[in-house]
Design an enzyme around this catalytic site. Structure first.
Site, PDB file in Angstrom:
ATOM      1  N   ILE A  32     -28.366 -27.473  46.878  1.00  0.00           N
ATOM      2  CA  ILE A  32     -28.591 -26.047  46.595  1.00  0.00           C
ATOM      3  C   ILE A  32     -29.906 -25.580  47.217  1.00  0.00           C
ATOM      4  O   ILE A  32     -29.948 -24.577  47.934  1.00  0.00           O
ATOM      5  CB  ILE A  32     -28.576 -25.785  45.069  1.00  0.00           C
ATOM      6  CG1 ILE A  32     -27.146 -25.931  44.534  1.00  0.00           C
ATOM      7  CG2 ILE A  32     -29.131 -24.397  44.751  1.00  0.00           C
ATOM      8  CD1 ILE A  32     -26.980 -25.624  43.058  1.00  0.00           C
ATOM      9  N   ASP A  80     -43.664 -36.855  43.594  1.00  0.00           N
ATOM     10  CA  ASP A  80     -43.035 -36.836  42.272  1.00  0.00           C
ATOM     11  C   ASP A  80     -43.604 -35.624  41.531  1.00  0.00           C
ATOM     12  O   ASP A  80     -44.817 -35.564  41.280  1.00  0.00           O
ATOM     13  CB  ASP A  80     -43.371 -38.147  41.531  1.00  0.00           C
ATOM     14  CG  ASP A  80     -42.586 -38.292  40.231  1.00  0.00           C
ATOM     15  OD1 ASP A  80     -42.210 -37.252  39.643  1.00  0.00           O
ATOM     16  OD2 ASP A  80     -42.355 -39.433  39.818  1.00  0.00           O
ATOM     17  N   LYS A 140     -48.402 -24.356  38.738  1.00  0.00           N
ATOM     18  CA  LYS A 140     -49.855 -24.562  38.645  1.00  0.00           C
ATOM     19  C   LYS A 140     -50.459 -24.853  40.038  1.00  0.00           C
ATOM     20  O   LYS A 140     -51.501 -24.315  40.382  1.00  0.00           O
ATOM     21  CB  LYS A 140     -50.059 -25.746  37.703  1.00  0.00           C
ATOM     22  CG  LYS A 140     -51.412 -26.046  37.256  1.00  0.00           C
ATOM     23  CD  LYS A 140     -51.818 -25.230  36.056  1.00  0.00           C
ATOM     24  CE  LYS A 140     -53.252 -25.616  35.721  1.00  0.00           C
ATOM     25  NZ  LYS A 140     -54.079 -24.502  35.432  1.00  0.00           N
ATOM     26  N   SER A 170     -32.748 -23.046  37.035  1.00  0.00           N
ATOM     27  CA  SER A 170     -32.507 -23.435  35.642  1.00  0.00           C
ATOM     28  C   SER A 170     -31.025 -23.734  35.419  1.00  0.00           C
ATOM     29  O   SER A 170     -30.293 -24.064  36.364  1.00  0.00           O
ATOM     30  CB  SER A 170     -33.023 -22.313  34.727  1.00  0.00           C
ATOM     31  OG  SER A 170     -33.041 -22.737  33.390  1.00  0.00           O
ATOM     32  N   LYS A 188     -34.516 -27.076  30.280  1.00  0.00           N
ATOM     33  CA  LYS A 188     -34.348 -25.804  30.997  1.00  0.00           C
ATOM     34  C   LYS A 188     -34.759 -24.604  30.136  1.00  0.00           C
ATOM     35  O   LYS A 188     -35.187 -23.577  30.673  1.00  0.00           O
ATOM     36  CB  LYS A 188     -32.918 -25.654  31.487  1.00  0.00           C
ATOM     37  CG  LYS A 188     -32.512 -26.687  32.548  1.00  0.00           C
ATOM     38  CD  LYS A 188     -33.352 -26.618  33.823  1.00  0.00           C
ATOM     39  CE  LYS A 188     -32.690 -27.380  34.971  1.00  0.00           C
ATOM     40  NZ  LYS A 188     -33.507 -27.380  36.197  1.00  0.00           N
ATOM     41  N   ILE A 217     -21.172 -25.476  41.229  1.00  0.00           N
ATOM     42  CA  ILE A 217     -21.226 -25.156  42.665  1.00  0.00           C
ATOM     43  C   ILE A 217     -20.653 -26.341  43.441  1.00  0.00           C
ATOM     44  O   ILE A 217     -21.041 -27.490  43.199  1.00  0.00           O
ATOM     45  CB  ILE A 217     -22.694 -24.901  43.110  1.00  0.00           C
ATOM     46  CG1 ILE A 217     -23.357 -23.776  42.295  1.00  0.00           C
ATOM     47  CG2 ILE A 217     -22.763 -24.609  44.615  1.00  0.00           C
ATOM     48  CD1 ILE A 217     -22.771 -22.404  42.471  1.00  0.00           C
TER      49      ILE A 217
END
Ligand code: COA
Length: 310
Positions: A32, A80, A140, A170, A188, A217
């Site tokens: 995606i 990561d 952040k 999400s 989520k 999807i």
């Protein structure tokens, strides 16, 4: 080989709308997210895609760069999202090589099917760390660049080329609760909350923060893990979706282009669900077996057996 435009982008968007913009995307080698980035690159952007696997991420970056002559796409592997330092280093490299960051897609995620009884505390924590803390870390690490981009490209309502946008990827599971997905639902829900807070905290500086929520999807790792090949073959899998089909990555990429483009300037703190109406459909794991049979017949009680299949 270049992927045909029709597989990742509708014909309604104009070439060049993202000229001189840079997108930073975690999980960018995935099915995606790579389509989302490919669409933005096709329309003018340069990109940094971030992933855990070095070879896969670098290979995907090269492939995405074929979407437009002269495109610069950097693949940064061995990152990561659970480690803020990894993301800070990636942001520094992206800024050094591409000049800044205008758009961010926080797409890295982890998932597997498991009932609460088959979910260790560590398994639950792992998904929270990848999805929720990873999304927070992405925000952040990139927000100083988003603030600069929004200052340079202000969201005035008349400027057709704004900057300072973030989209979090999400899921819909927490809207209703979902069997076998307690960990992802919790993770989520946290991602949605981070996005809403970011919309309020950074909106005054011209930044928009939104969620895209893909439904089922075709061709994604998510559906490889969550869907059933037999049910797809027989067509049973699609009966759960009001539109009676799975979506395509192009449909998620189009939503992304909308939110980052001039057309999405005033959309902030929203959740854009692209799922054919699936989450509103009555409960069940779309077409696997009938609810609650799969909970009672022991299909999912042995995590090790399930891991072996993936
Ligand atoms: N059922 C139950 N528990 C499972 C599981 C399953 N199918 N798969 C993994 N776990 C548990 C592990 O047993 C471990 O818990 P334990 O220490 O109590 O045994 C815990 O989850 C962490 O597993 P580990 O393999 O150490 O984590 P990781 O960081 O290497 O991998 C995952 C993270 C588990 C999310 C892995 O699936 C992953 O890397 N996914 C990335 C890609 C992905 O999920 N894409 C789909 C996006 S929709």
């Amino acid at each position: 080989m270049a992927v045909p435009r029709s597989e990742y982008l509708s014909s309604v968007w104009r070439d060049g709308i993202f000229d001189k913009k840079v997108v930073f995307c975690t999980g960018g080698a995935g099915t995606i997210c790579s389509a989302q980035v490919r669409a933005l690159v096709h329309l003018g952007a340069n990109a940094c895609i971030i992933g855990r696997n070095v070879e896969k991420t670098e290979r995907m970056a090269k492939n995405i760069a074929t979407a437009r002559n002269g495109a610069k796409v950097i693949g940064i592997g061995a990152v990561d999202v659970r480690k803020i330092e990894d993301l800070e280093k990636s942001v520094a490299r992206c800024v050094k090589e591409l000049g800044g960051i205008d758009y961010v897609i926080a797409g890295a995620a982890g998932n597997f099917l498991a009932p609460i009884e088959g979910l260790s505390s560590n398994a639950f924590r792992t998904v929270i760390e990848i999805d929720t803390i990873g999304s927070f870390n992405t925000l952040k690490a990139t927000v100083p660049e988003l603030i600069k981009s929004a200052a340079k490209n202000p969201n005035t309502g008349t400027n057709p080329s704004t900057g300072g946008r973030i989209i979090f990827i999400s899921a819909t599971f927490h809207f209703t609760g979902m069997p076998l997905q307690a960990h992802v639902s919790a993770a989520k829900a946290g991602v949605d909350a981070i996005s809403a807070s970011a919309a309020l905290e950074f909106g005054p500086r011209g930044i928009t923060s939104n969620i895209i929520t893909p439904g089922p999807i075709w061709g994604t790792e998510g559906m490889a893990r969550l869907g059933s090949r037999d049910a797809e073959k027989s067509g049973v899998a699609f009966k759960h979706v009001p539109l009676q089909r799975y979506g395509t990555v192009k449909e998620i990429a189009d939503g992304t282009v909308y939110l980052f483009s001039d057309a999405g300037n005033y959309v902030n703190g929203e959740v854009l669900v692209i799922d054919g109406g699936d989450w509103r459909s009555p409960s069940g794991m779309g077409g696997t077996t009938t609810y609650p049979d799969y909970l009672l017949d022991g299909s999912f009680v042995r995590p090790s057996a399930q891991k072996a299949k993936l």
